[in-house]
Design a protein around this motif. Structure first.
Motif, mmCIF file in Angstrom:
data_model
loop_
_atom_site.group_PDB
_atom_site.id
_atom_site.type_symbol
_atom_site.label_atom_id
_atom_site.label_comp_id
_atom_site.label_asym_id
_atom_site.label_seq_id
_atom_site.Cartn_x
_atom_site.Cartn_y
_atom_site.Cartn_z
ATOM 1 N N ILE A 22 -3.369 8.102 26.738
ATOM 2 C CA ILE A 22 -3.818 8.323 25.401
ATOM 3 C C ILE A 22 -2.747 7.436 24.576
ATOM 4 C CG2 ILE A 22 -4.003 10.066 23.513
ATOM 5 C CD1 ILE A 22 -4.506 12.035 25.676
ATOM 6 N N ARG A 23 -3.250 6.436 23.829
ATOM 7 C CA ARG A 23 -2.429 5.178 23.060
ATOM 8 C C ARG A 23 -2.339 5.877 21.599
ATOM 9 N NH1 ARG A 23 -5.910 1.003 26.475
ATOM 10 N NH2 ARG A 23 -4.949 0.934 28.350
ATOM 11 N N GLY A 24 -3.234 6.526 21.185
ATOM 12 C CA GLY A 24 -3.073 6.957 19.876
ATOM 13 C C GLY A 24 -4.270 7.852 19.697
ATOM 14 N N VAL A 25 -4.399 8.445 18.391
ATOM 15 C CA VAL A 25 -5.495 9.294 17.933
ATOM 16 C C VAL A 25 -5.429 9.147 16.405
ATOM 17 C CG1 VAL A 25 -6.117 11.644 17.897
ATOM 18 C CG2 VAL A 25 -4.542 11.169 19.790
ATOM 19 N N GLY A 26 -6.539 8.701 15.955
ATOM 20 C CA GLY A 26 -7.104 8.516 14.510
ATOM 21 C C GLY A 26 -7.066 9.838 13.809
ATOM 22 N N ARG A 27 -7.160 9.852 12.564
ATOM 23 C CA ARG A 27 -6.941 10.911 11.596
ATOM 24 C C ARG A 27 -8.161 11.935 11.863
ATOM 25 N NH1 ARG A 27 -3.376 11.171 7.717
ATOM 26 N NH2 ARG A 27 -2.657 9.323 7.099
ATOM 27 N N ASP A 28 -9.637 11.184 12.376
ATOM 28 C CA ASP A 28 -10.761 11.725 12.721
ATOM 29 C C ASP A 28 -10.820 12.273 14.073
ATOM 30 O OD1 ASP A 28 -10.769 9.521 14.148
ATOM 31 O OD2 ASP A 28 -12.553 8.633 13.049
ATOM 32 N N GLY A 29 -9.699 12.098 14.849
ATOM 33 C CA GLY A 29 -9.564 12.657 16.265
ATOM 34 C C GLY A 29 -9.991 11.864 17.174
ATOM 35 N N LYS A 30 -10.760 10.668 16.802
ATOM 36 C CA LYS A 30 -10.909 9.458 17.745
ATOM 37 C C LYS A 30 -9.801 9.034 18.556
ATOM 38 C CE LYS A 30 -14.143 5.743 18.014
ATOM 39 N NZ LYS A 30 -15.364 6.079 18.726
ATOM 40 N N MET A 31 -9.759 9.127 19.937
ATOM 41 C CA MET A 31 -8.732 8.686 20.820
ATOM 42 C C MET A 31 -8.982 7.267 21.219
ATOM 43 S SD MET A 31 -7.370 11.917 22.911
ATOM 44 C CE MET A 31 -8.516 11.838 24.156
ATOM 45 N N GLU A 32 -7.964 6.484 21.274
ATOM 46 C CA GLU A 32 -7.888 5.251 22.040
ATOM 47 C C GLU A 32 -7.307 5.905 23.593
ATOM 48 O OE1 GLU A 32 -5.587 0.951 22.168
ATOM 49 O OE2 GLU A 32 -5.480 2.275 20.085
ATOM 50 N N ALA A 33 -8.057 5.851 24.414
ATOM 51 C CA ALA A 33 -7.692 6.207 25.641
ATOM 52 C C ALA A 33 -8.117 5.556 26.982
ATOM 53 C CB ALA A 33 -8.420 7.635 25.868
ATOM 54 N N ALA A 34 -7.496 5.525 27.987
ATOM 55 C CA ALA A 34 -7.763 4.790 29.156
ATOM 56 C C ALA A 34 -7.743 5.504 30.549
ATOM 57 C CB ALA A 34 -7.062 3.398 29.360
ATOM 58 N N TYR A 35 -8.438 5.473 31.536
ATOM 59 C CA TYR A 35 -8.548 6.224 32.666
ATOM 60 C C TYR A 35 -8.363 5.530 33.887
ATOM 61 C CZ TYR A 35 -10.037 9.983 35.715
ATOM 62 O OH TYR A 35 -10.002 10.979 36.817
ATOM 63 N N PHE A 36 -7.466 5.838 34.839
ATOM 64 C CA PHE A 36 -7.295 5.064 36.077
ATOM 65 C C PHE A 36 -7.291 5.746 37.376
ATOM 66 C CE2 PHE A 36 -4.866 3.518 32.365
ATOM 67 C CZ PHE A 36 -5.383 1.931 32.447
ATOM 68 N N ASN A 37 -7.770 5.528 38.332
ATOM 69 C CA ASN A 37 -8.117 6.266 39.526
ATOM 70 C C ASN A 37 -7.599 5.542 40.833
ATOM 71 O OD1 ASN A 37 -10.256 4.631 40.457
ATOM 72 N ND2 ASN A 37 -11.732 6.134 40.717
ATOM 73 N N PRO A 38 -6.799 4.574 41.124
ATOM 74 C CA PRO A 38 -5.958 4.056 40.069
ATOM 75 C C PRO A 38 -6.527 2.878 39.130
ATOM 76 C CG PRO A 38 -5.345 3.406 42.247
ATOM 77 C CD PRO A 38 -6.448 4.518 42.332
ATOM 78 N N ARG A 39 -7.670 2.467 39.897
ATOM 79 C CA ARG A 39 -8.217 1.153 39.048
ATOM 80 C C ARG A 39 -8.815 1.814 37.832
ATOM 81 N NH1 ARG A 39 -13.634 0.702 39.191
ATOM 82 N NH2 ARG A 39 -14.853 2.009 40.661
ATOM 83 N N PRO A 40 -8.873 0.834 36.630
ATOM 84 C CA PRO A 40 -9.510 1.368 35.197
ATOM 85 C C PRO A 40 -10.931 2.041 35.549
ATOM 86 C CG PRO A 40 -8.552 -0.669 34.998
ATOM 87 C CD PRO A 40 -8.633 -0.257 36.401
ATOM 88 N N ILE A 41 -11.536 2.925 34.916
ATOM 89 C CA ILE A 41 -12.709 3.497 34.638
ATOM 90 C C ILE A 41 -13.016 3.619 33.278
ATOM 91 C CG2 ILE A 41 -14.230 5.572 35.088
ATOM 92 C CD1 ILE A 41 -13.260 4.468 37.752
ATOM 93 N N ASN A 42 -14.278 3.022 32.799
ATOM 94 C CA ASN A 42 -14.713 3.273 31.441
ATOM 95 C C ASN A 42 -14.413 4.378 30.965
ATOM 96 O OD1 ASN A 42 -15.712 1.616 29.204
ATOM 97 N ND2 ASN A 42 -17.591 2.681 29.868
ATOM 98 N N VAL A 43 -13.917 4.490 29.621
ATOM 99 C CA VAL A 43 -13.973 5.894 28.977
ATOM 100 C C VAL A 43 -15.025 5.211 27.999
ATOM 101 C CG1 VAL A 43 -12.605 7.062 27.426
ATOM 102 C CG2 VAL A 43 -11.396 6.225 29.478
ATOM 103 N N SER A 44 -16.236 6.343 27.676
ATOM 104 C CA SER A 44 -17.006 6.112 26.763
ATOM 105 C C SER A 44 -16.885 6.956 25.479
ATOM 106 C CB SER A 44 -18.325 6.445 27.407
ATOM 107 O OG SER A 44 -18.503 7.781 28.102
ATOM 108 N N ARG A 45 -16.175 7.808 25.633
ATOM 109 C CA ARG A 45 -15.978 8.760 24.739
ATOM 110 C C ARG A 45 -14.527 9.624 24.833
ATOM 111 N NH1 ARG A 45 -19.158 12.994 21.802
ATOM 112 N NH2 ARG A 45 -19.838 13.549 24.025
ATOM 113 N N ALA A 46 -13.758 9.559 23.671
ATOM 114 C CA ALA A 46 -12.330 10.222 23.798
ATOM 115 C C ALA A 46 -12.032 10.861 22.516
ATOM 116 C CB ALA A 46 -11.236 9.340 24.290
#
Length: 109
Positions: A22-46
């Motif tokens: 979780i890199r950051g969270v906006g005032r509206d609650g929208k998160m800048e997030a990434a997911y790894f398994n360990p390779r990156p998996i697309n985050v469609s909504r956070a």
């Protein structure tokens, strides 16, 4: 927003090497997030939200083998952990999961 600050960081699932960053969270609650398994998996909504003083996190994954899989997690202040459920629609199953905060060197504390 200040209240979402405890969510920022890298979190590793305690049962497997899956990481939510979780890199950051906006005032509206929208998160800048990434997911790894360990390779990156697309985050469609956070999204993050605060309900009755409890921080909650929702992450939706849309990628190969991840057709809308979701995490619904709550921040546990005393444990400094994210806990909740992972739902895998391909299997139609939900799993209880726990994410521990990772330290700067990449290991779980």
């Amino acid at each position: 927003a200040e209240s979402y600050l405890p969510l920022v960081g890298r979190w590793e699932r305690t049962d497997s090497p899956y990481v939510i960053e979780i890199r950051g969270v906006g005032r509206d609650g929208k998160m800048e997030a990434a997911y790894f398994n360990p390779r990156p998996i697309n985050v469609s909504r956070a999204m993050a939200r605060s309900e009755s003083g409890e921080l909650q996190v929702f992450v939706e994954l849309r990628d190969v083998n991840y057709p809308g899989a979701t995490y619904n997690l709550a921040y546990n202040r005393s444990q400094d952990a994210l806990q909740g459920t992972y739902f895998q629609p391909a299997l139609g199953q939900g799993f209880d999961v726990l994410f521990a905060r990772m330290t700067a060197d990449g290991s779980a504390p």
